[in-house]
Design a protein around this motif. Structure first.
Motif, PDB file in Angstrom:
ATOM      1  N   SER A 112       0.823  -1.215   0.000  1.00  0.00           N
ATOM      2  CA  SER A 112       0.000   0.000   0.000  1.00  0.00           C
ATOM      3  C   SER A 112       0.852   1.258   0.000  1.00  0.00           C
ATOM      4  CB  SER A 112      -0.935   0.014   1.215  1.00  0.00           C
ATOM      5  OG  SER A 112      -0.218   0.335   2.406  1.00  0.00           O
ATOM      6  N   GLY A 113       2.071   1.138   0.538  1.00  0.00           N
ATOM      7  CA  GLY A 113       2.945   2.298   0.623  1.00  0.00           C
ATOM      8  C   GLY A 113       2.581   3.277   1.719  1.00  0.00           C
ATOM      9  N   ASP A 114       1.615   2.954   2.570  1.00  0.00           N
ATOM     10  CA  ASP A 114       1.192   3.841   3.654  1.00  0.00           C
ATOM     11  C   ASP A 114       2.269   3.841   4.749  1.00  0.00           C
ATOM     12  OD1 ASP A 114      -0.154   4.486   6.318  1.00  0.00           O
ATOM     13  OD2 ASP A 114      -1.778   4.964   4.921  1.00  0.00           O
ATOM     14  N   ALA A 115       2.954   4.972   4.902  1.00  0.00           N
ATOM     15  CA  ALA A 115       4.095   5.039   5.809  1.00  0.00           C
ATOM     16  C   ALA A 115       3.703   4.770   7.256  1.00  0.00           C
ATOM     17  CB  ALA A 115       4.767   6.411   5.701  1.00  0.00           C
ATOM     18  N   ASP A 116       2.563   5.315   7.697  1.00  0.00           N
ATOM     19  CA  ASP A 116       2.146   5.117   9.086  1.00  0.00           C
ATOM     20  C   ASP A 116       1.809   3.658   9.352  1.00  0.00           C
ATOM     21  OD1 ASP A 116       2.458   7.805   9.642  1.00  0.00           O
ATOM     22  OD2 ASP A 116       0.356   8.302   9.248  1.00  0.00           O
ATOM     23  N   ALA A 117       1.092   3.030   8.446  1.00  0.00           N
ATOM     24  CA  ALA A 117       0.715   1.621   8.631  1.00  0.00           C
ATOM     25  C   ALA A 117       1.956   0.727   8.635  1.00  0.00           C
ATOM     26  CB  ALA A 117      -0.249   1.192   7.539  1.00  0.00           C
ATOM     27  N   ILE A 118       2.910   1.012   7.750  1.00  0.00           N
ATOM     28  CA  ILE A 118       4.145   0.225   7.699  1.00  0.00           C
ATOM     29  C   ILE A 118       4.952   0.423   8.972  1.00  0.00           C
ATOM     30  CG2 ILE A 118       6.342  -0.033   6.478  1.00  0.00           C
ATOM     31  CD1 ILE A 118       4.810   0.744   3.899  1.00  0.00           C
ATOM     32  N   ASP A 119       4.994   1.666   9.464  1.00  0.00           N
ATOM     33  CA  ASP A 119       5.723   1.949  10.701  1.00  0.00           C
ATOM     34  C   ASP A 119       5.123   1.198  11.888  1.00  0.00           C
ATOM     35  OD1 ASP A 119       7.740   3.530  12.217  1.00  0.00           O
ATOM     36  OD2 ASP A 119       5.943   4.378  13.168  1.00  0.00           O
ATOM     37  N   ARG A 120       3.784   1.085  11.913  1.00  0.00           N
ATOM     38  CA  ARG A 120       3.143   0.330  13.004  1.00  0.00           C
ATOM     39  C   ARG A 120       3.567  -1.135  12.959  1.00  0.00           C
ATOM     40  NH1 ARG A 120      -1.375   3.639  11.890  1.00  0.00           N
ATOM     41  NH2 ARG A 120      -2.283   2.053  10.524  1.00  0.00           N
ATOM     42  N   LEU A 121       3.658  -1.700  11.765  1.00  0.00           N
ATOM     43  CA  LEU A 121       4.097  -3.090  11.647  1.00  0.00           C
ATOM     44  C   LEU A 121       5.518  -3.259  12.191  1.00  0.00           C
ATOM     45  CD1 LEU A 121       2.828  -4.316   8.154  1.00  0.00           C
ATOM     46  CD2 LEU A 121       1.714  -4.480  10.375  1.00  0.00           C
ATOM     47  N   ARG A 122       6.374  -2.300  11.912  1.00  0.00           N
ATOM     48  CA  ARG A 122       7.740  -2.384  12.417  1.00  0.00           C
ATOM     49  C   ARG A 122       7.759  -2.289  13.940  1.00  0.00           C
ATOM     50  NH1 ARG A 122       9.173   1.190   7.911  1.00  0.00           N
ATOM     51  NH2 ARG A 122      10.222  -0.045   6.317  1.00  0.00           N
ATOM     52  N   ARG A 123       6.990  -1.351  14.480  1.00  0.00           N
ATOM     53  CA  ARG A 123       6.987  -1.161  15.941  1.00  0.00           C
ATOM     54  C   ARG A 123       6.480  -2.381  16.678  1.00  0.00           C
ATOM     55  NH1 ARG A 123       3.434   2.444  17.323  1.00  0.00           N
ATOM     56  NH2 ARG A 123       2.789   3.352  15.331  1.00  0.00           N
ATOM     57  N   TYR A 124       5.560  -3.108  16.060  1.00  0.00           N
ATOM     58  CA  TYR A 124       5.001  -4.298  16.723  1.00  0.00           C
ATOM     59  C   TYR A 124       5.719  -5.582  16.324  1.00  0.00           C
ATOM     60  CZ  TYR A 124       1.225  -1.403  18.510  1.00  0.00           C
ATOM     61  OH  TYR A 124       0.505  -0.426  19.182  1.00  0.00           O
ATOM     62  N   GLY A 125       6.817  -5.448  15.568  1.00  0.00           N
ATOM     63  CA  GLY A 125       7.640  -6.607  15.258  1.00  0.00           C
ATOM     64  C   GLY A 125       7.140  -7.486  14.150  1.00  0.00           C
TER      65      GLY A 125
END
Length: 426
Positions: free
Chosen positions: A411-424
């Motif tokens: 999707s390229g959505d930066a916020d959604a991708i960042d959440r995935l990184r933060r939650y591992g």
């Protein structure tokens, strides 16, 4: 695009400029590439039916500018058939294919230009022909109606150009294009939006047929649609108002929308309430919005509920939101469940979230929550995709979770991708 345009000669003393890099060739026989030119997200049944009516009016003019406009308008109506039954029925579909080809092949003033928009329309028309087996016998089909038009030497060359690689107009192969077997269409989405779209198409189609049969209210409504497509909003509003006074409920709702767009809120309120009292689901919803704006939440809730029960699931979404704002968890659960079961996207995501919150590790409840969230995610709701990833991990299904990880990343959505990184999860 200009065909067979001679290059200007260069002076011997002037070094030749390097040729531009060749654009990648596109396989226009692959229906997915045609769908890429006409994405489903850019199609709207009501708007495109209006444009189709506008094209029928313009078609009588037969001048180049009108024909180019017609080609695009007709093609937009055709494009719905790339994804399912479409908005044209019976003989209108092959007739519109013929009109699209005729208008896209209209001779330009300079005698050589084949506009990109005309090529795009022609590619689509030929794709619809092939998918229905309507190509002329020369290309293995049964539709003799198209034989003379397509086999004309000049038209044959132009249609070949429309499917040719960039800068190689001579390389288009119509026989190869039409030899590709029809490919499965994408069925309509099994959701509330698709169901409402189908009902709206059927209603508009019936109105158009009634107009042709001489029904005055339907004729006025169709005239209003045509004027709306032409940008004559005052004229359209006058037609809608006349049709509404003759009892057309759709005209009441359209008059409300157009009055609102023109800044005439009192007139809009009148028409919305008229449509609501006549049983129009969207009219009921808009009447509820008006009630919210004047602070009458009790009336708003009644109209939202009536709208939902009349077939507009957006009413359930509004009731879910109102319950959330009021802190009424029981009502929020109730309305979100009804909306989710009716296929309303917001309600599907919200009800999945509420189920997940209250699951307390109960596996059947977690699976029900996952089902709603995945349905919402599959329709582009990224928050639901993130929740589906989490639930699938809790349920031990990492492979299923990975599908939605990929969806979020793509999707390229930066916020959604960042959440995935933060939650591992990445």
């Amino acid at each position: 695009m200009a065909l067979f345009k001679r290059n200007k000669s260069q002076s011997p003393s002037t070094p030749a400029a390097p040729p531009p890099p060749a654009a990648p060739a596109v396989d226009w026989a692959n229906i997915e590439n045609i769908r890429g030119e006409w994405p489903r997200a850019g199609l709207d049944p009501a708007t495109d039916l209006q444009r189709y009516q506008q094209a029928l009016s313009l078609y009588e003019r037969d001048d180049y500018a009108s024909m180019m406009q017609c080609a695009t308008l007709f093609a937009t109506a055709l494009a719905h058939s790339l994804y399912g039954p479409g908005i044209l029925k019976g003989d209108e579909l092959p007739e519109t294919v013929h009109k699209t080809l005729y208008t896209s092949l209209c001779a330009p003033p300079d005698g050589r230009t084949f506009a990109d928009s005309a090529q795009k329309a022609a590619r689509l028309a030929m794709t619809i022909m092939r998918e229905n087996g309507w190509q002329p016998p020369s290309f293995g089909g049964t539709m003799t109606h198209f034989e003379r038009m397509m086999m004309d030497k000049g038209n044959y060359m132009l249609l070949s150009t429309a499917i040719a690689p960039p800068n190689q107009p001579w390389a288009g192969d119509l026989k190869a294009f039409f030899s590709v077997a029809p490919q499965p269409t994408i069925s309509a989405l099994p959701d509330a939006e698709a169901d409402r779209g189908g009902e709206m198409i059927d209603r508009l189609y019936d109105t158009i047929q009634e107009s042709r049969a001489g029904d005055t209210a339907s004729s006025l409504y169709v005239d209003g649609m045509a004027l709306t497509g032409q940008g004559d909003y005052e004229g359209a509003l006058a037609k809608y108002s006349e049709a509404a006074k003759l009892g057309s409920v759709d005209a009441m709702a359209s008059a409300g929308d157009l009055s609102k767009d023109l800044g005439r809120q009192e007139d809009a309120n009148f028409w919305y309430e008229s449509a609501a009292n006549a049983g129009h689901p969207v009219g009921m919803y808009n009447t509820a919005i008006v009630a919210i704006q004047r602070g009458d939440s009790a009336s708003a809730k009644q109209w939202f509920q009536r709208s939902a029960e009349a077939g507009n699931p957006e009413g359930y979404a509004a009731l879910t939101q109102l319950a959330d704002e009021a802190g009424d968890e029981a009502a929020e659960f109730h309305w979100s469940r009804l909306g989710a079961e009716a296929g309303q996207l917001f309600c599907m995501g919200r009800h999945g979230l509420l189920l997940a919150r209250g699951a307390n590790r109960d596996v059947p409840t977690m699976r029900r929550a996952r089902d709603f969230l995945e349905q919402a995610a599959d329709r582009g709701h990224l928050d639901s995709a993130s929740l589906a990833i989490n639930l699938n991990h809790q349920l031990g299904d990492q492979a299923r979770a990975q599908r939605y990880v990929t969806m979020v990343v793509q999707s390229g959505d930066a916020d959604a991708i960042d959440r995935l990184r933060r939650y591992g999860f990445l």
